[in-house]
Each structure stands twice: as C-alpha cells, then as structure tokens.
Design an enzyme around this catalytic site. Sequence first.
Site, PDB file in Angstrom:
ATOM      1  N   CYS A 389      38.453  42.379  49.630  1.00  0.00           N
ATOM      2  CA  CYS A 389      38.632  43.817  49.767  1.00  0.00           C
ATOM      3  C   CYS A 389      37.490  43.810  50.882  1.00  0.00           C
ATOM      4  O   CYS A 389      37.908  43.660  52.105  1.00  0.00           O
ATOM      5  CB  CYS A 389      37.822  43.903  48.366  1.00  0.00           C
ATOM      6  N   HIS A 514      42.064  44.382  44.212  1.00  0.00           N
ATOM      7  CA  HIS A 514      41.598  42.771  44.298  1.00  0.00           C
ATOM      8  C   HIS A 514      42.144  42.013  42.874  1.00  0.00           C
ATOM      9  O   HIS A 514      42.472  42.965  41.853  1.00  0.00           O
ATOM     10  CB  HIS A 514      39.918  43.425  43.077  1.00  0.00           C
ATOM     11  N   GLU A 516      42.147  39.343  41.627  1.00  0.00           N
ATOM     12  CA  GLU A 516      41.589  39.008  40.799  1.00  0.00           C
ATOM     13  C   GLU A 516      41.492  39.317  39.074  1.00  0.00           C
ATOM     14  O   GLU A 516      40.924  38.626  38.284  1.00  0.00           O
ATOM     15  CB  GLU A 516      39.849  37.909  40.701  1.00  0.00           C
TER      16      GLU A 516
END
Length: 543
Positions: A389, A514, A516
């Site tokens: 990001c 994102h 993750e």
Amino acid sequence: MKKEAAYSKQTKYIFITGGVLSSLGKGIASASLGYLLKQRGYKVTIMKFDPYINVDPGTMNPLQHGEVYVTDDGAETDLDLGHYERFLGYSLSKKNNSTAGQVYFEVITKERKGHYLGKTVQVVPHITNEIKRRMTIFDGEYDFILIEIGGTVGDIESLPFLEAQRQIGLERGHANVLNIHLTYVPYIKAAGELKTKPTQHSVKLLMEFGIRPDVLLCRTEHKLTKELRQKIALFCNVEENSVIDVVDVDATIYEVPMMFAGRELEKIILNKVGLPLNELDISAWKKFVDKIKSPKYEIKVAIIGKYTKYSDSYKSIIEAFVHAGSINNCKVAIELIDAEEINKDNAASLLSELDGILVGPGFGQRGVEGKIASIEYARTSGIPYFGICLGMQCGVIEFARNVCKMPEATSGEFEANDYCVIDIMEDQKSVKEKGGTMRLGAYPCVLKKDTLVFKAYGEENISERHRHRYELNNKFREVLEQNGMVVSGTSPDGSLAEIMELPDHPWFVGVQFHPELKSRAVTGHPLFISFVKAALKRRNEKS
Ligand code: GLN
C-alpha cells in the site's frame, strides 16, 4: 417456538469472556477452539463484540489499537478477526464484528426515525436487544457460533454485552449455550506458588451478572496441579475436568490448538452440548507447527514504518511471515525499524545485513523520506523489496525521482505539485467524512502474464483487499513504464494500477492492496511465500 421451527440447524453458542486482566489471548483462544471444532467436522464461525464507542477501529491510531483488519466485504474491524480467519482458514464478514458504537448508532438512528414512538429508549431492553440481534444473526447457518466479548469482565462498557449473553443463555437453554471464561493464575515468586484468588474473584463478578462459567481457561506460566484445579473447580462452581490450564507456549501461538486438543477442550465442549465427537484431523497443522519450531534456515527481514513501537500495528504482516517462513522451512527474524531513523546517508549501514525489506502501510507524510531512502537502497543493492500500500506508493515515488529523473515526484497525500505520481482516486475527491469512506474490501485484479507476480500466484485473476484513498496517477504510467517499471496487475478494466514490479531486480514488488490480510496458517500467501524464497536465496548466496 415459531422462530425455533425455522432453524435449519440447532446452533450452539459459545461465549468467551476474559477476567483479571487484558491481553490474556482471548482472540487466540477463540480462534483455536473454533479451529478444533471445525476440524472435528463442524461448521463454525466466530464473532467479536467490542465495547468501545467508536463505530469501527478505522479512525483509531494503530499505536492504540493495533492494526485495522479489513474483511472482503469492506468492513474495518478489530484485529482479532485476523486471528479468526488465519486459524479457521476462511473469510468472515462485517457481521462478525460489532462495536458498542455501532449498536448505539443503530438504536439512536431508529429513535430519531420514530421507531420507538411513545417509549423511553433504554440500555435494557433496546441496546441489549440490538446486541442480541447481532449475536444471533447467523442463527441456523452454523453448528457453532463462538462469540468473544472484548475487554475484561467488570468494565463499565461491557455490561450490556454480558447482559445479552445472559439472556441468550436463558432463552436458548443450557444445552445450546456455553460460557467460557479466560482468567489468569499468577505465579508469585516469593511464595513459590500459583494463586487462584484473582480467578475466584473474576468468576464471582461474572456470577453477579448472572453468568455461570461452564469452562475456565486458566492462563498460567506453570501447569496447574490436580489439587489446584480441584480448588478452582470447587470455589468457582465449575466441573473439575472443565478447569483447563493454558500454559504459555514458548514457540508460537499456532501451538495453542494442539495444546487445547491435548487438554481435550473441544471434546469437553462437544460432550456438554451433546454432539458427537467425530474424528479430529490436525495433521497438516502439526506439520506446519513443526516447521515453525525447527526451521532449517533463518533470514532477517525489516518492516519499515512509523508504527514500529507497537508490533500489533503490523500483526497480519508478521503472521504472514510466520506462514511463509514455515512453508519455506525458514525462520523469518523480523526487525521493526522506525522510518524516521533512516536517511540516504545511513541507509546502507542500517540495512545492508538484511535479506529482505518491507515498507508497510501507513498514512501521512511523517517517515516517508526514510521509507523512500530505504527503497532506493533496496533497489540499488538488489535486496528483495516488498511494498504494501503506502510501501508501493513510496516505491513508485522513489522510481520516479531517481530513475525517471523527476526529483519533485510525490503523492497528493503529502503535497500538491505537478509531479504527483500518486494521487487521490477520482471517487475519493468528494469524500468529506473520515469514517469508513476509503476504498475498502476485496476487488478483482488481473495479472500480466510472464511477470514475477503471475508466477507467484500461478493464476491470472486474483482478488485482494484494499484500504486506501490514493493510487498511481495514470498520467505518469507511460513514463514510468518507459523507464522499466512494469505494471503487472490492474483492475479488470485496466484503469487502476494494482501492482508494480521491477524486472531487472531479483525481487521488487509493490502492491496497492493488503495481501497480508489473506494469508492463512498452513497455506500462507503466494506473495509472502515468493518474497521469503527470494530473501532466502539472497542469504544463501551471501554465505
Ligand atoms: N495513505 C495511503 C492511501 O490512503 C496508503 C494507505 C495504506 O497504506 N493502507 O492511499
């Protein structure tokens, strides 16, 4: 009775409360139990109820509350939702997290519309009814709904939630509703003893609210003796086999499900609600944990950001490295480095020993120059770089400044000039309110063939979660590409650059989303797995 007939399944509710002190790991305990019930063949979901007044944690500083987790359907939620998804292995929705703020907002909005005309609107029943509506929203869809109540029993804010819990227990009966209470049994060094009094007090407080615990999870540094368990059972009015010690795990939180299984927690629960045990299948999980505990290799990766004083700010990234590490047989030692400490002059000395550099998500200008200096060092020295990001946006700015020779390149978030290679998204320009208005949730992305990311994912169409207001400015896409940057992932219509990579570099990828948030235990995430592999390669080449 009428409502009961409509159930497709008799859902069992398990409430998880915490006592004595905070940070005992209710989230991990809930996630671990959910996982075990799932592995015994049951359909499970987990919900979190947060007693704070914020409508969501989206506007809170991560240093206060840790990372903001985002669901596929675009809710900004508590980071415990991340634990639930990582352990359960599937996506949850905005309905899985409620805050006191949302509950009050709903009731007050209804009141203004005249919904309660003539009535006095009160905590009981109006607030508690709204909480109960949310707690039972998945009724009939699951075998088990686990409900974690945030905070510690006795907090003023959590009272309406406990009252809702009590009422659900009464209405649905003991065969369908269980209460688990997580407490702490401290070890007093001077006396050489474990002390049960705080647990007794916490249970007493819970009983004042009309809630009798069925299972006590006693967090402790040392195993409880049989005598101690008997004592707790007797004084807390809980069956002896349901007093379970949760001894600190030394290696990894992913051991907790195995520890619970060793204590037969899910068996005890299934027996209490009268459901068959079914076989427990945790072999893949065990292998995953074994590899975390005895890795063959070790690499060192830095997460550079401005929330480094509180590691929970990067919770999902850190966990994604644990997953990717296990899959690569490799321990990923993580160093959290404050971006403000890095500049062009010291970048080499601070970062040269690293096998990988990640610049994480963030908001605002503070620390950005340190991030850009780190990225320049990663790009020019060949250290694998992963930008997430804001980390991707800084990667584009660095490339524009130093490769495309646009020294004034910046983001519209920091400065308005003619070189905003990152700029506000069109549909964000009119946004006035801060809460819940970013580009949020899962969006599809199409990958370009023959790129690093295409190889990593092994497919063309992916979906990843977002949380941002700015994007790569298409006015500059051509000049960036002419200089060697590849836009390797875009929105399906091609208008939004989702991924950039540098093909001349061993591993240099920036993503607007994102990844993750979609990394799960056992399976990991393709980009983290690929990044760790590249970092490991660099480490092996060095030695
Ligand atoms: N501040 C940037 C934006 O709003 C990046 C956000 C992030 O890193 N999650 O676009």
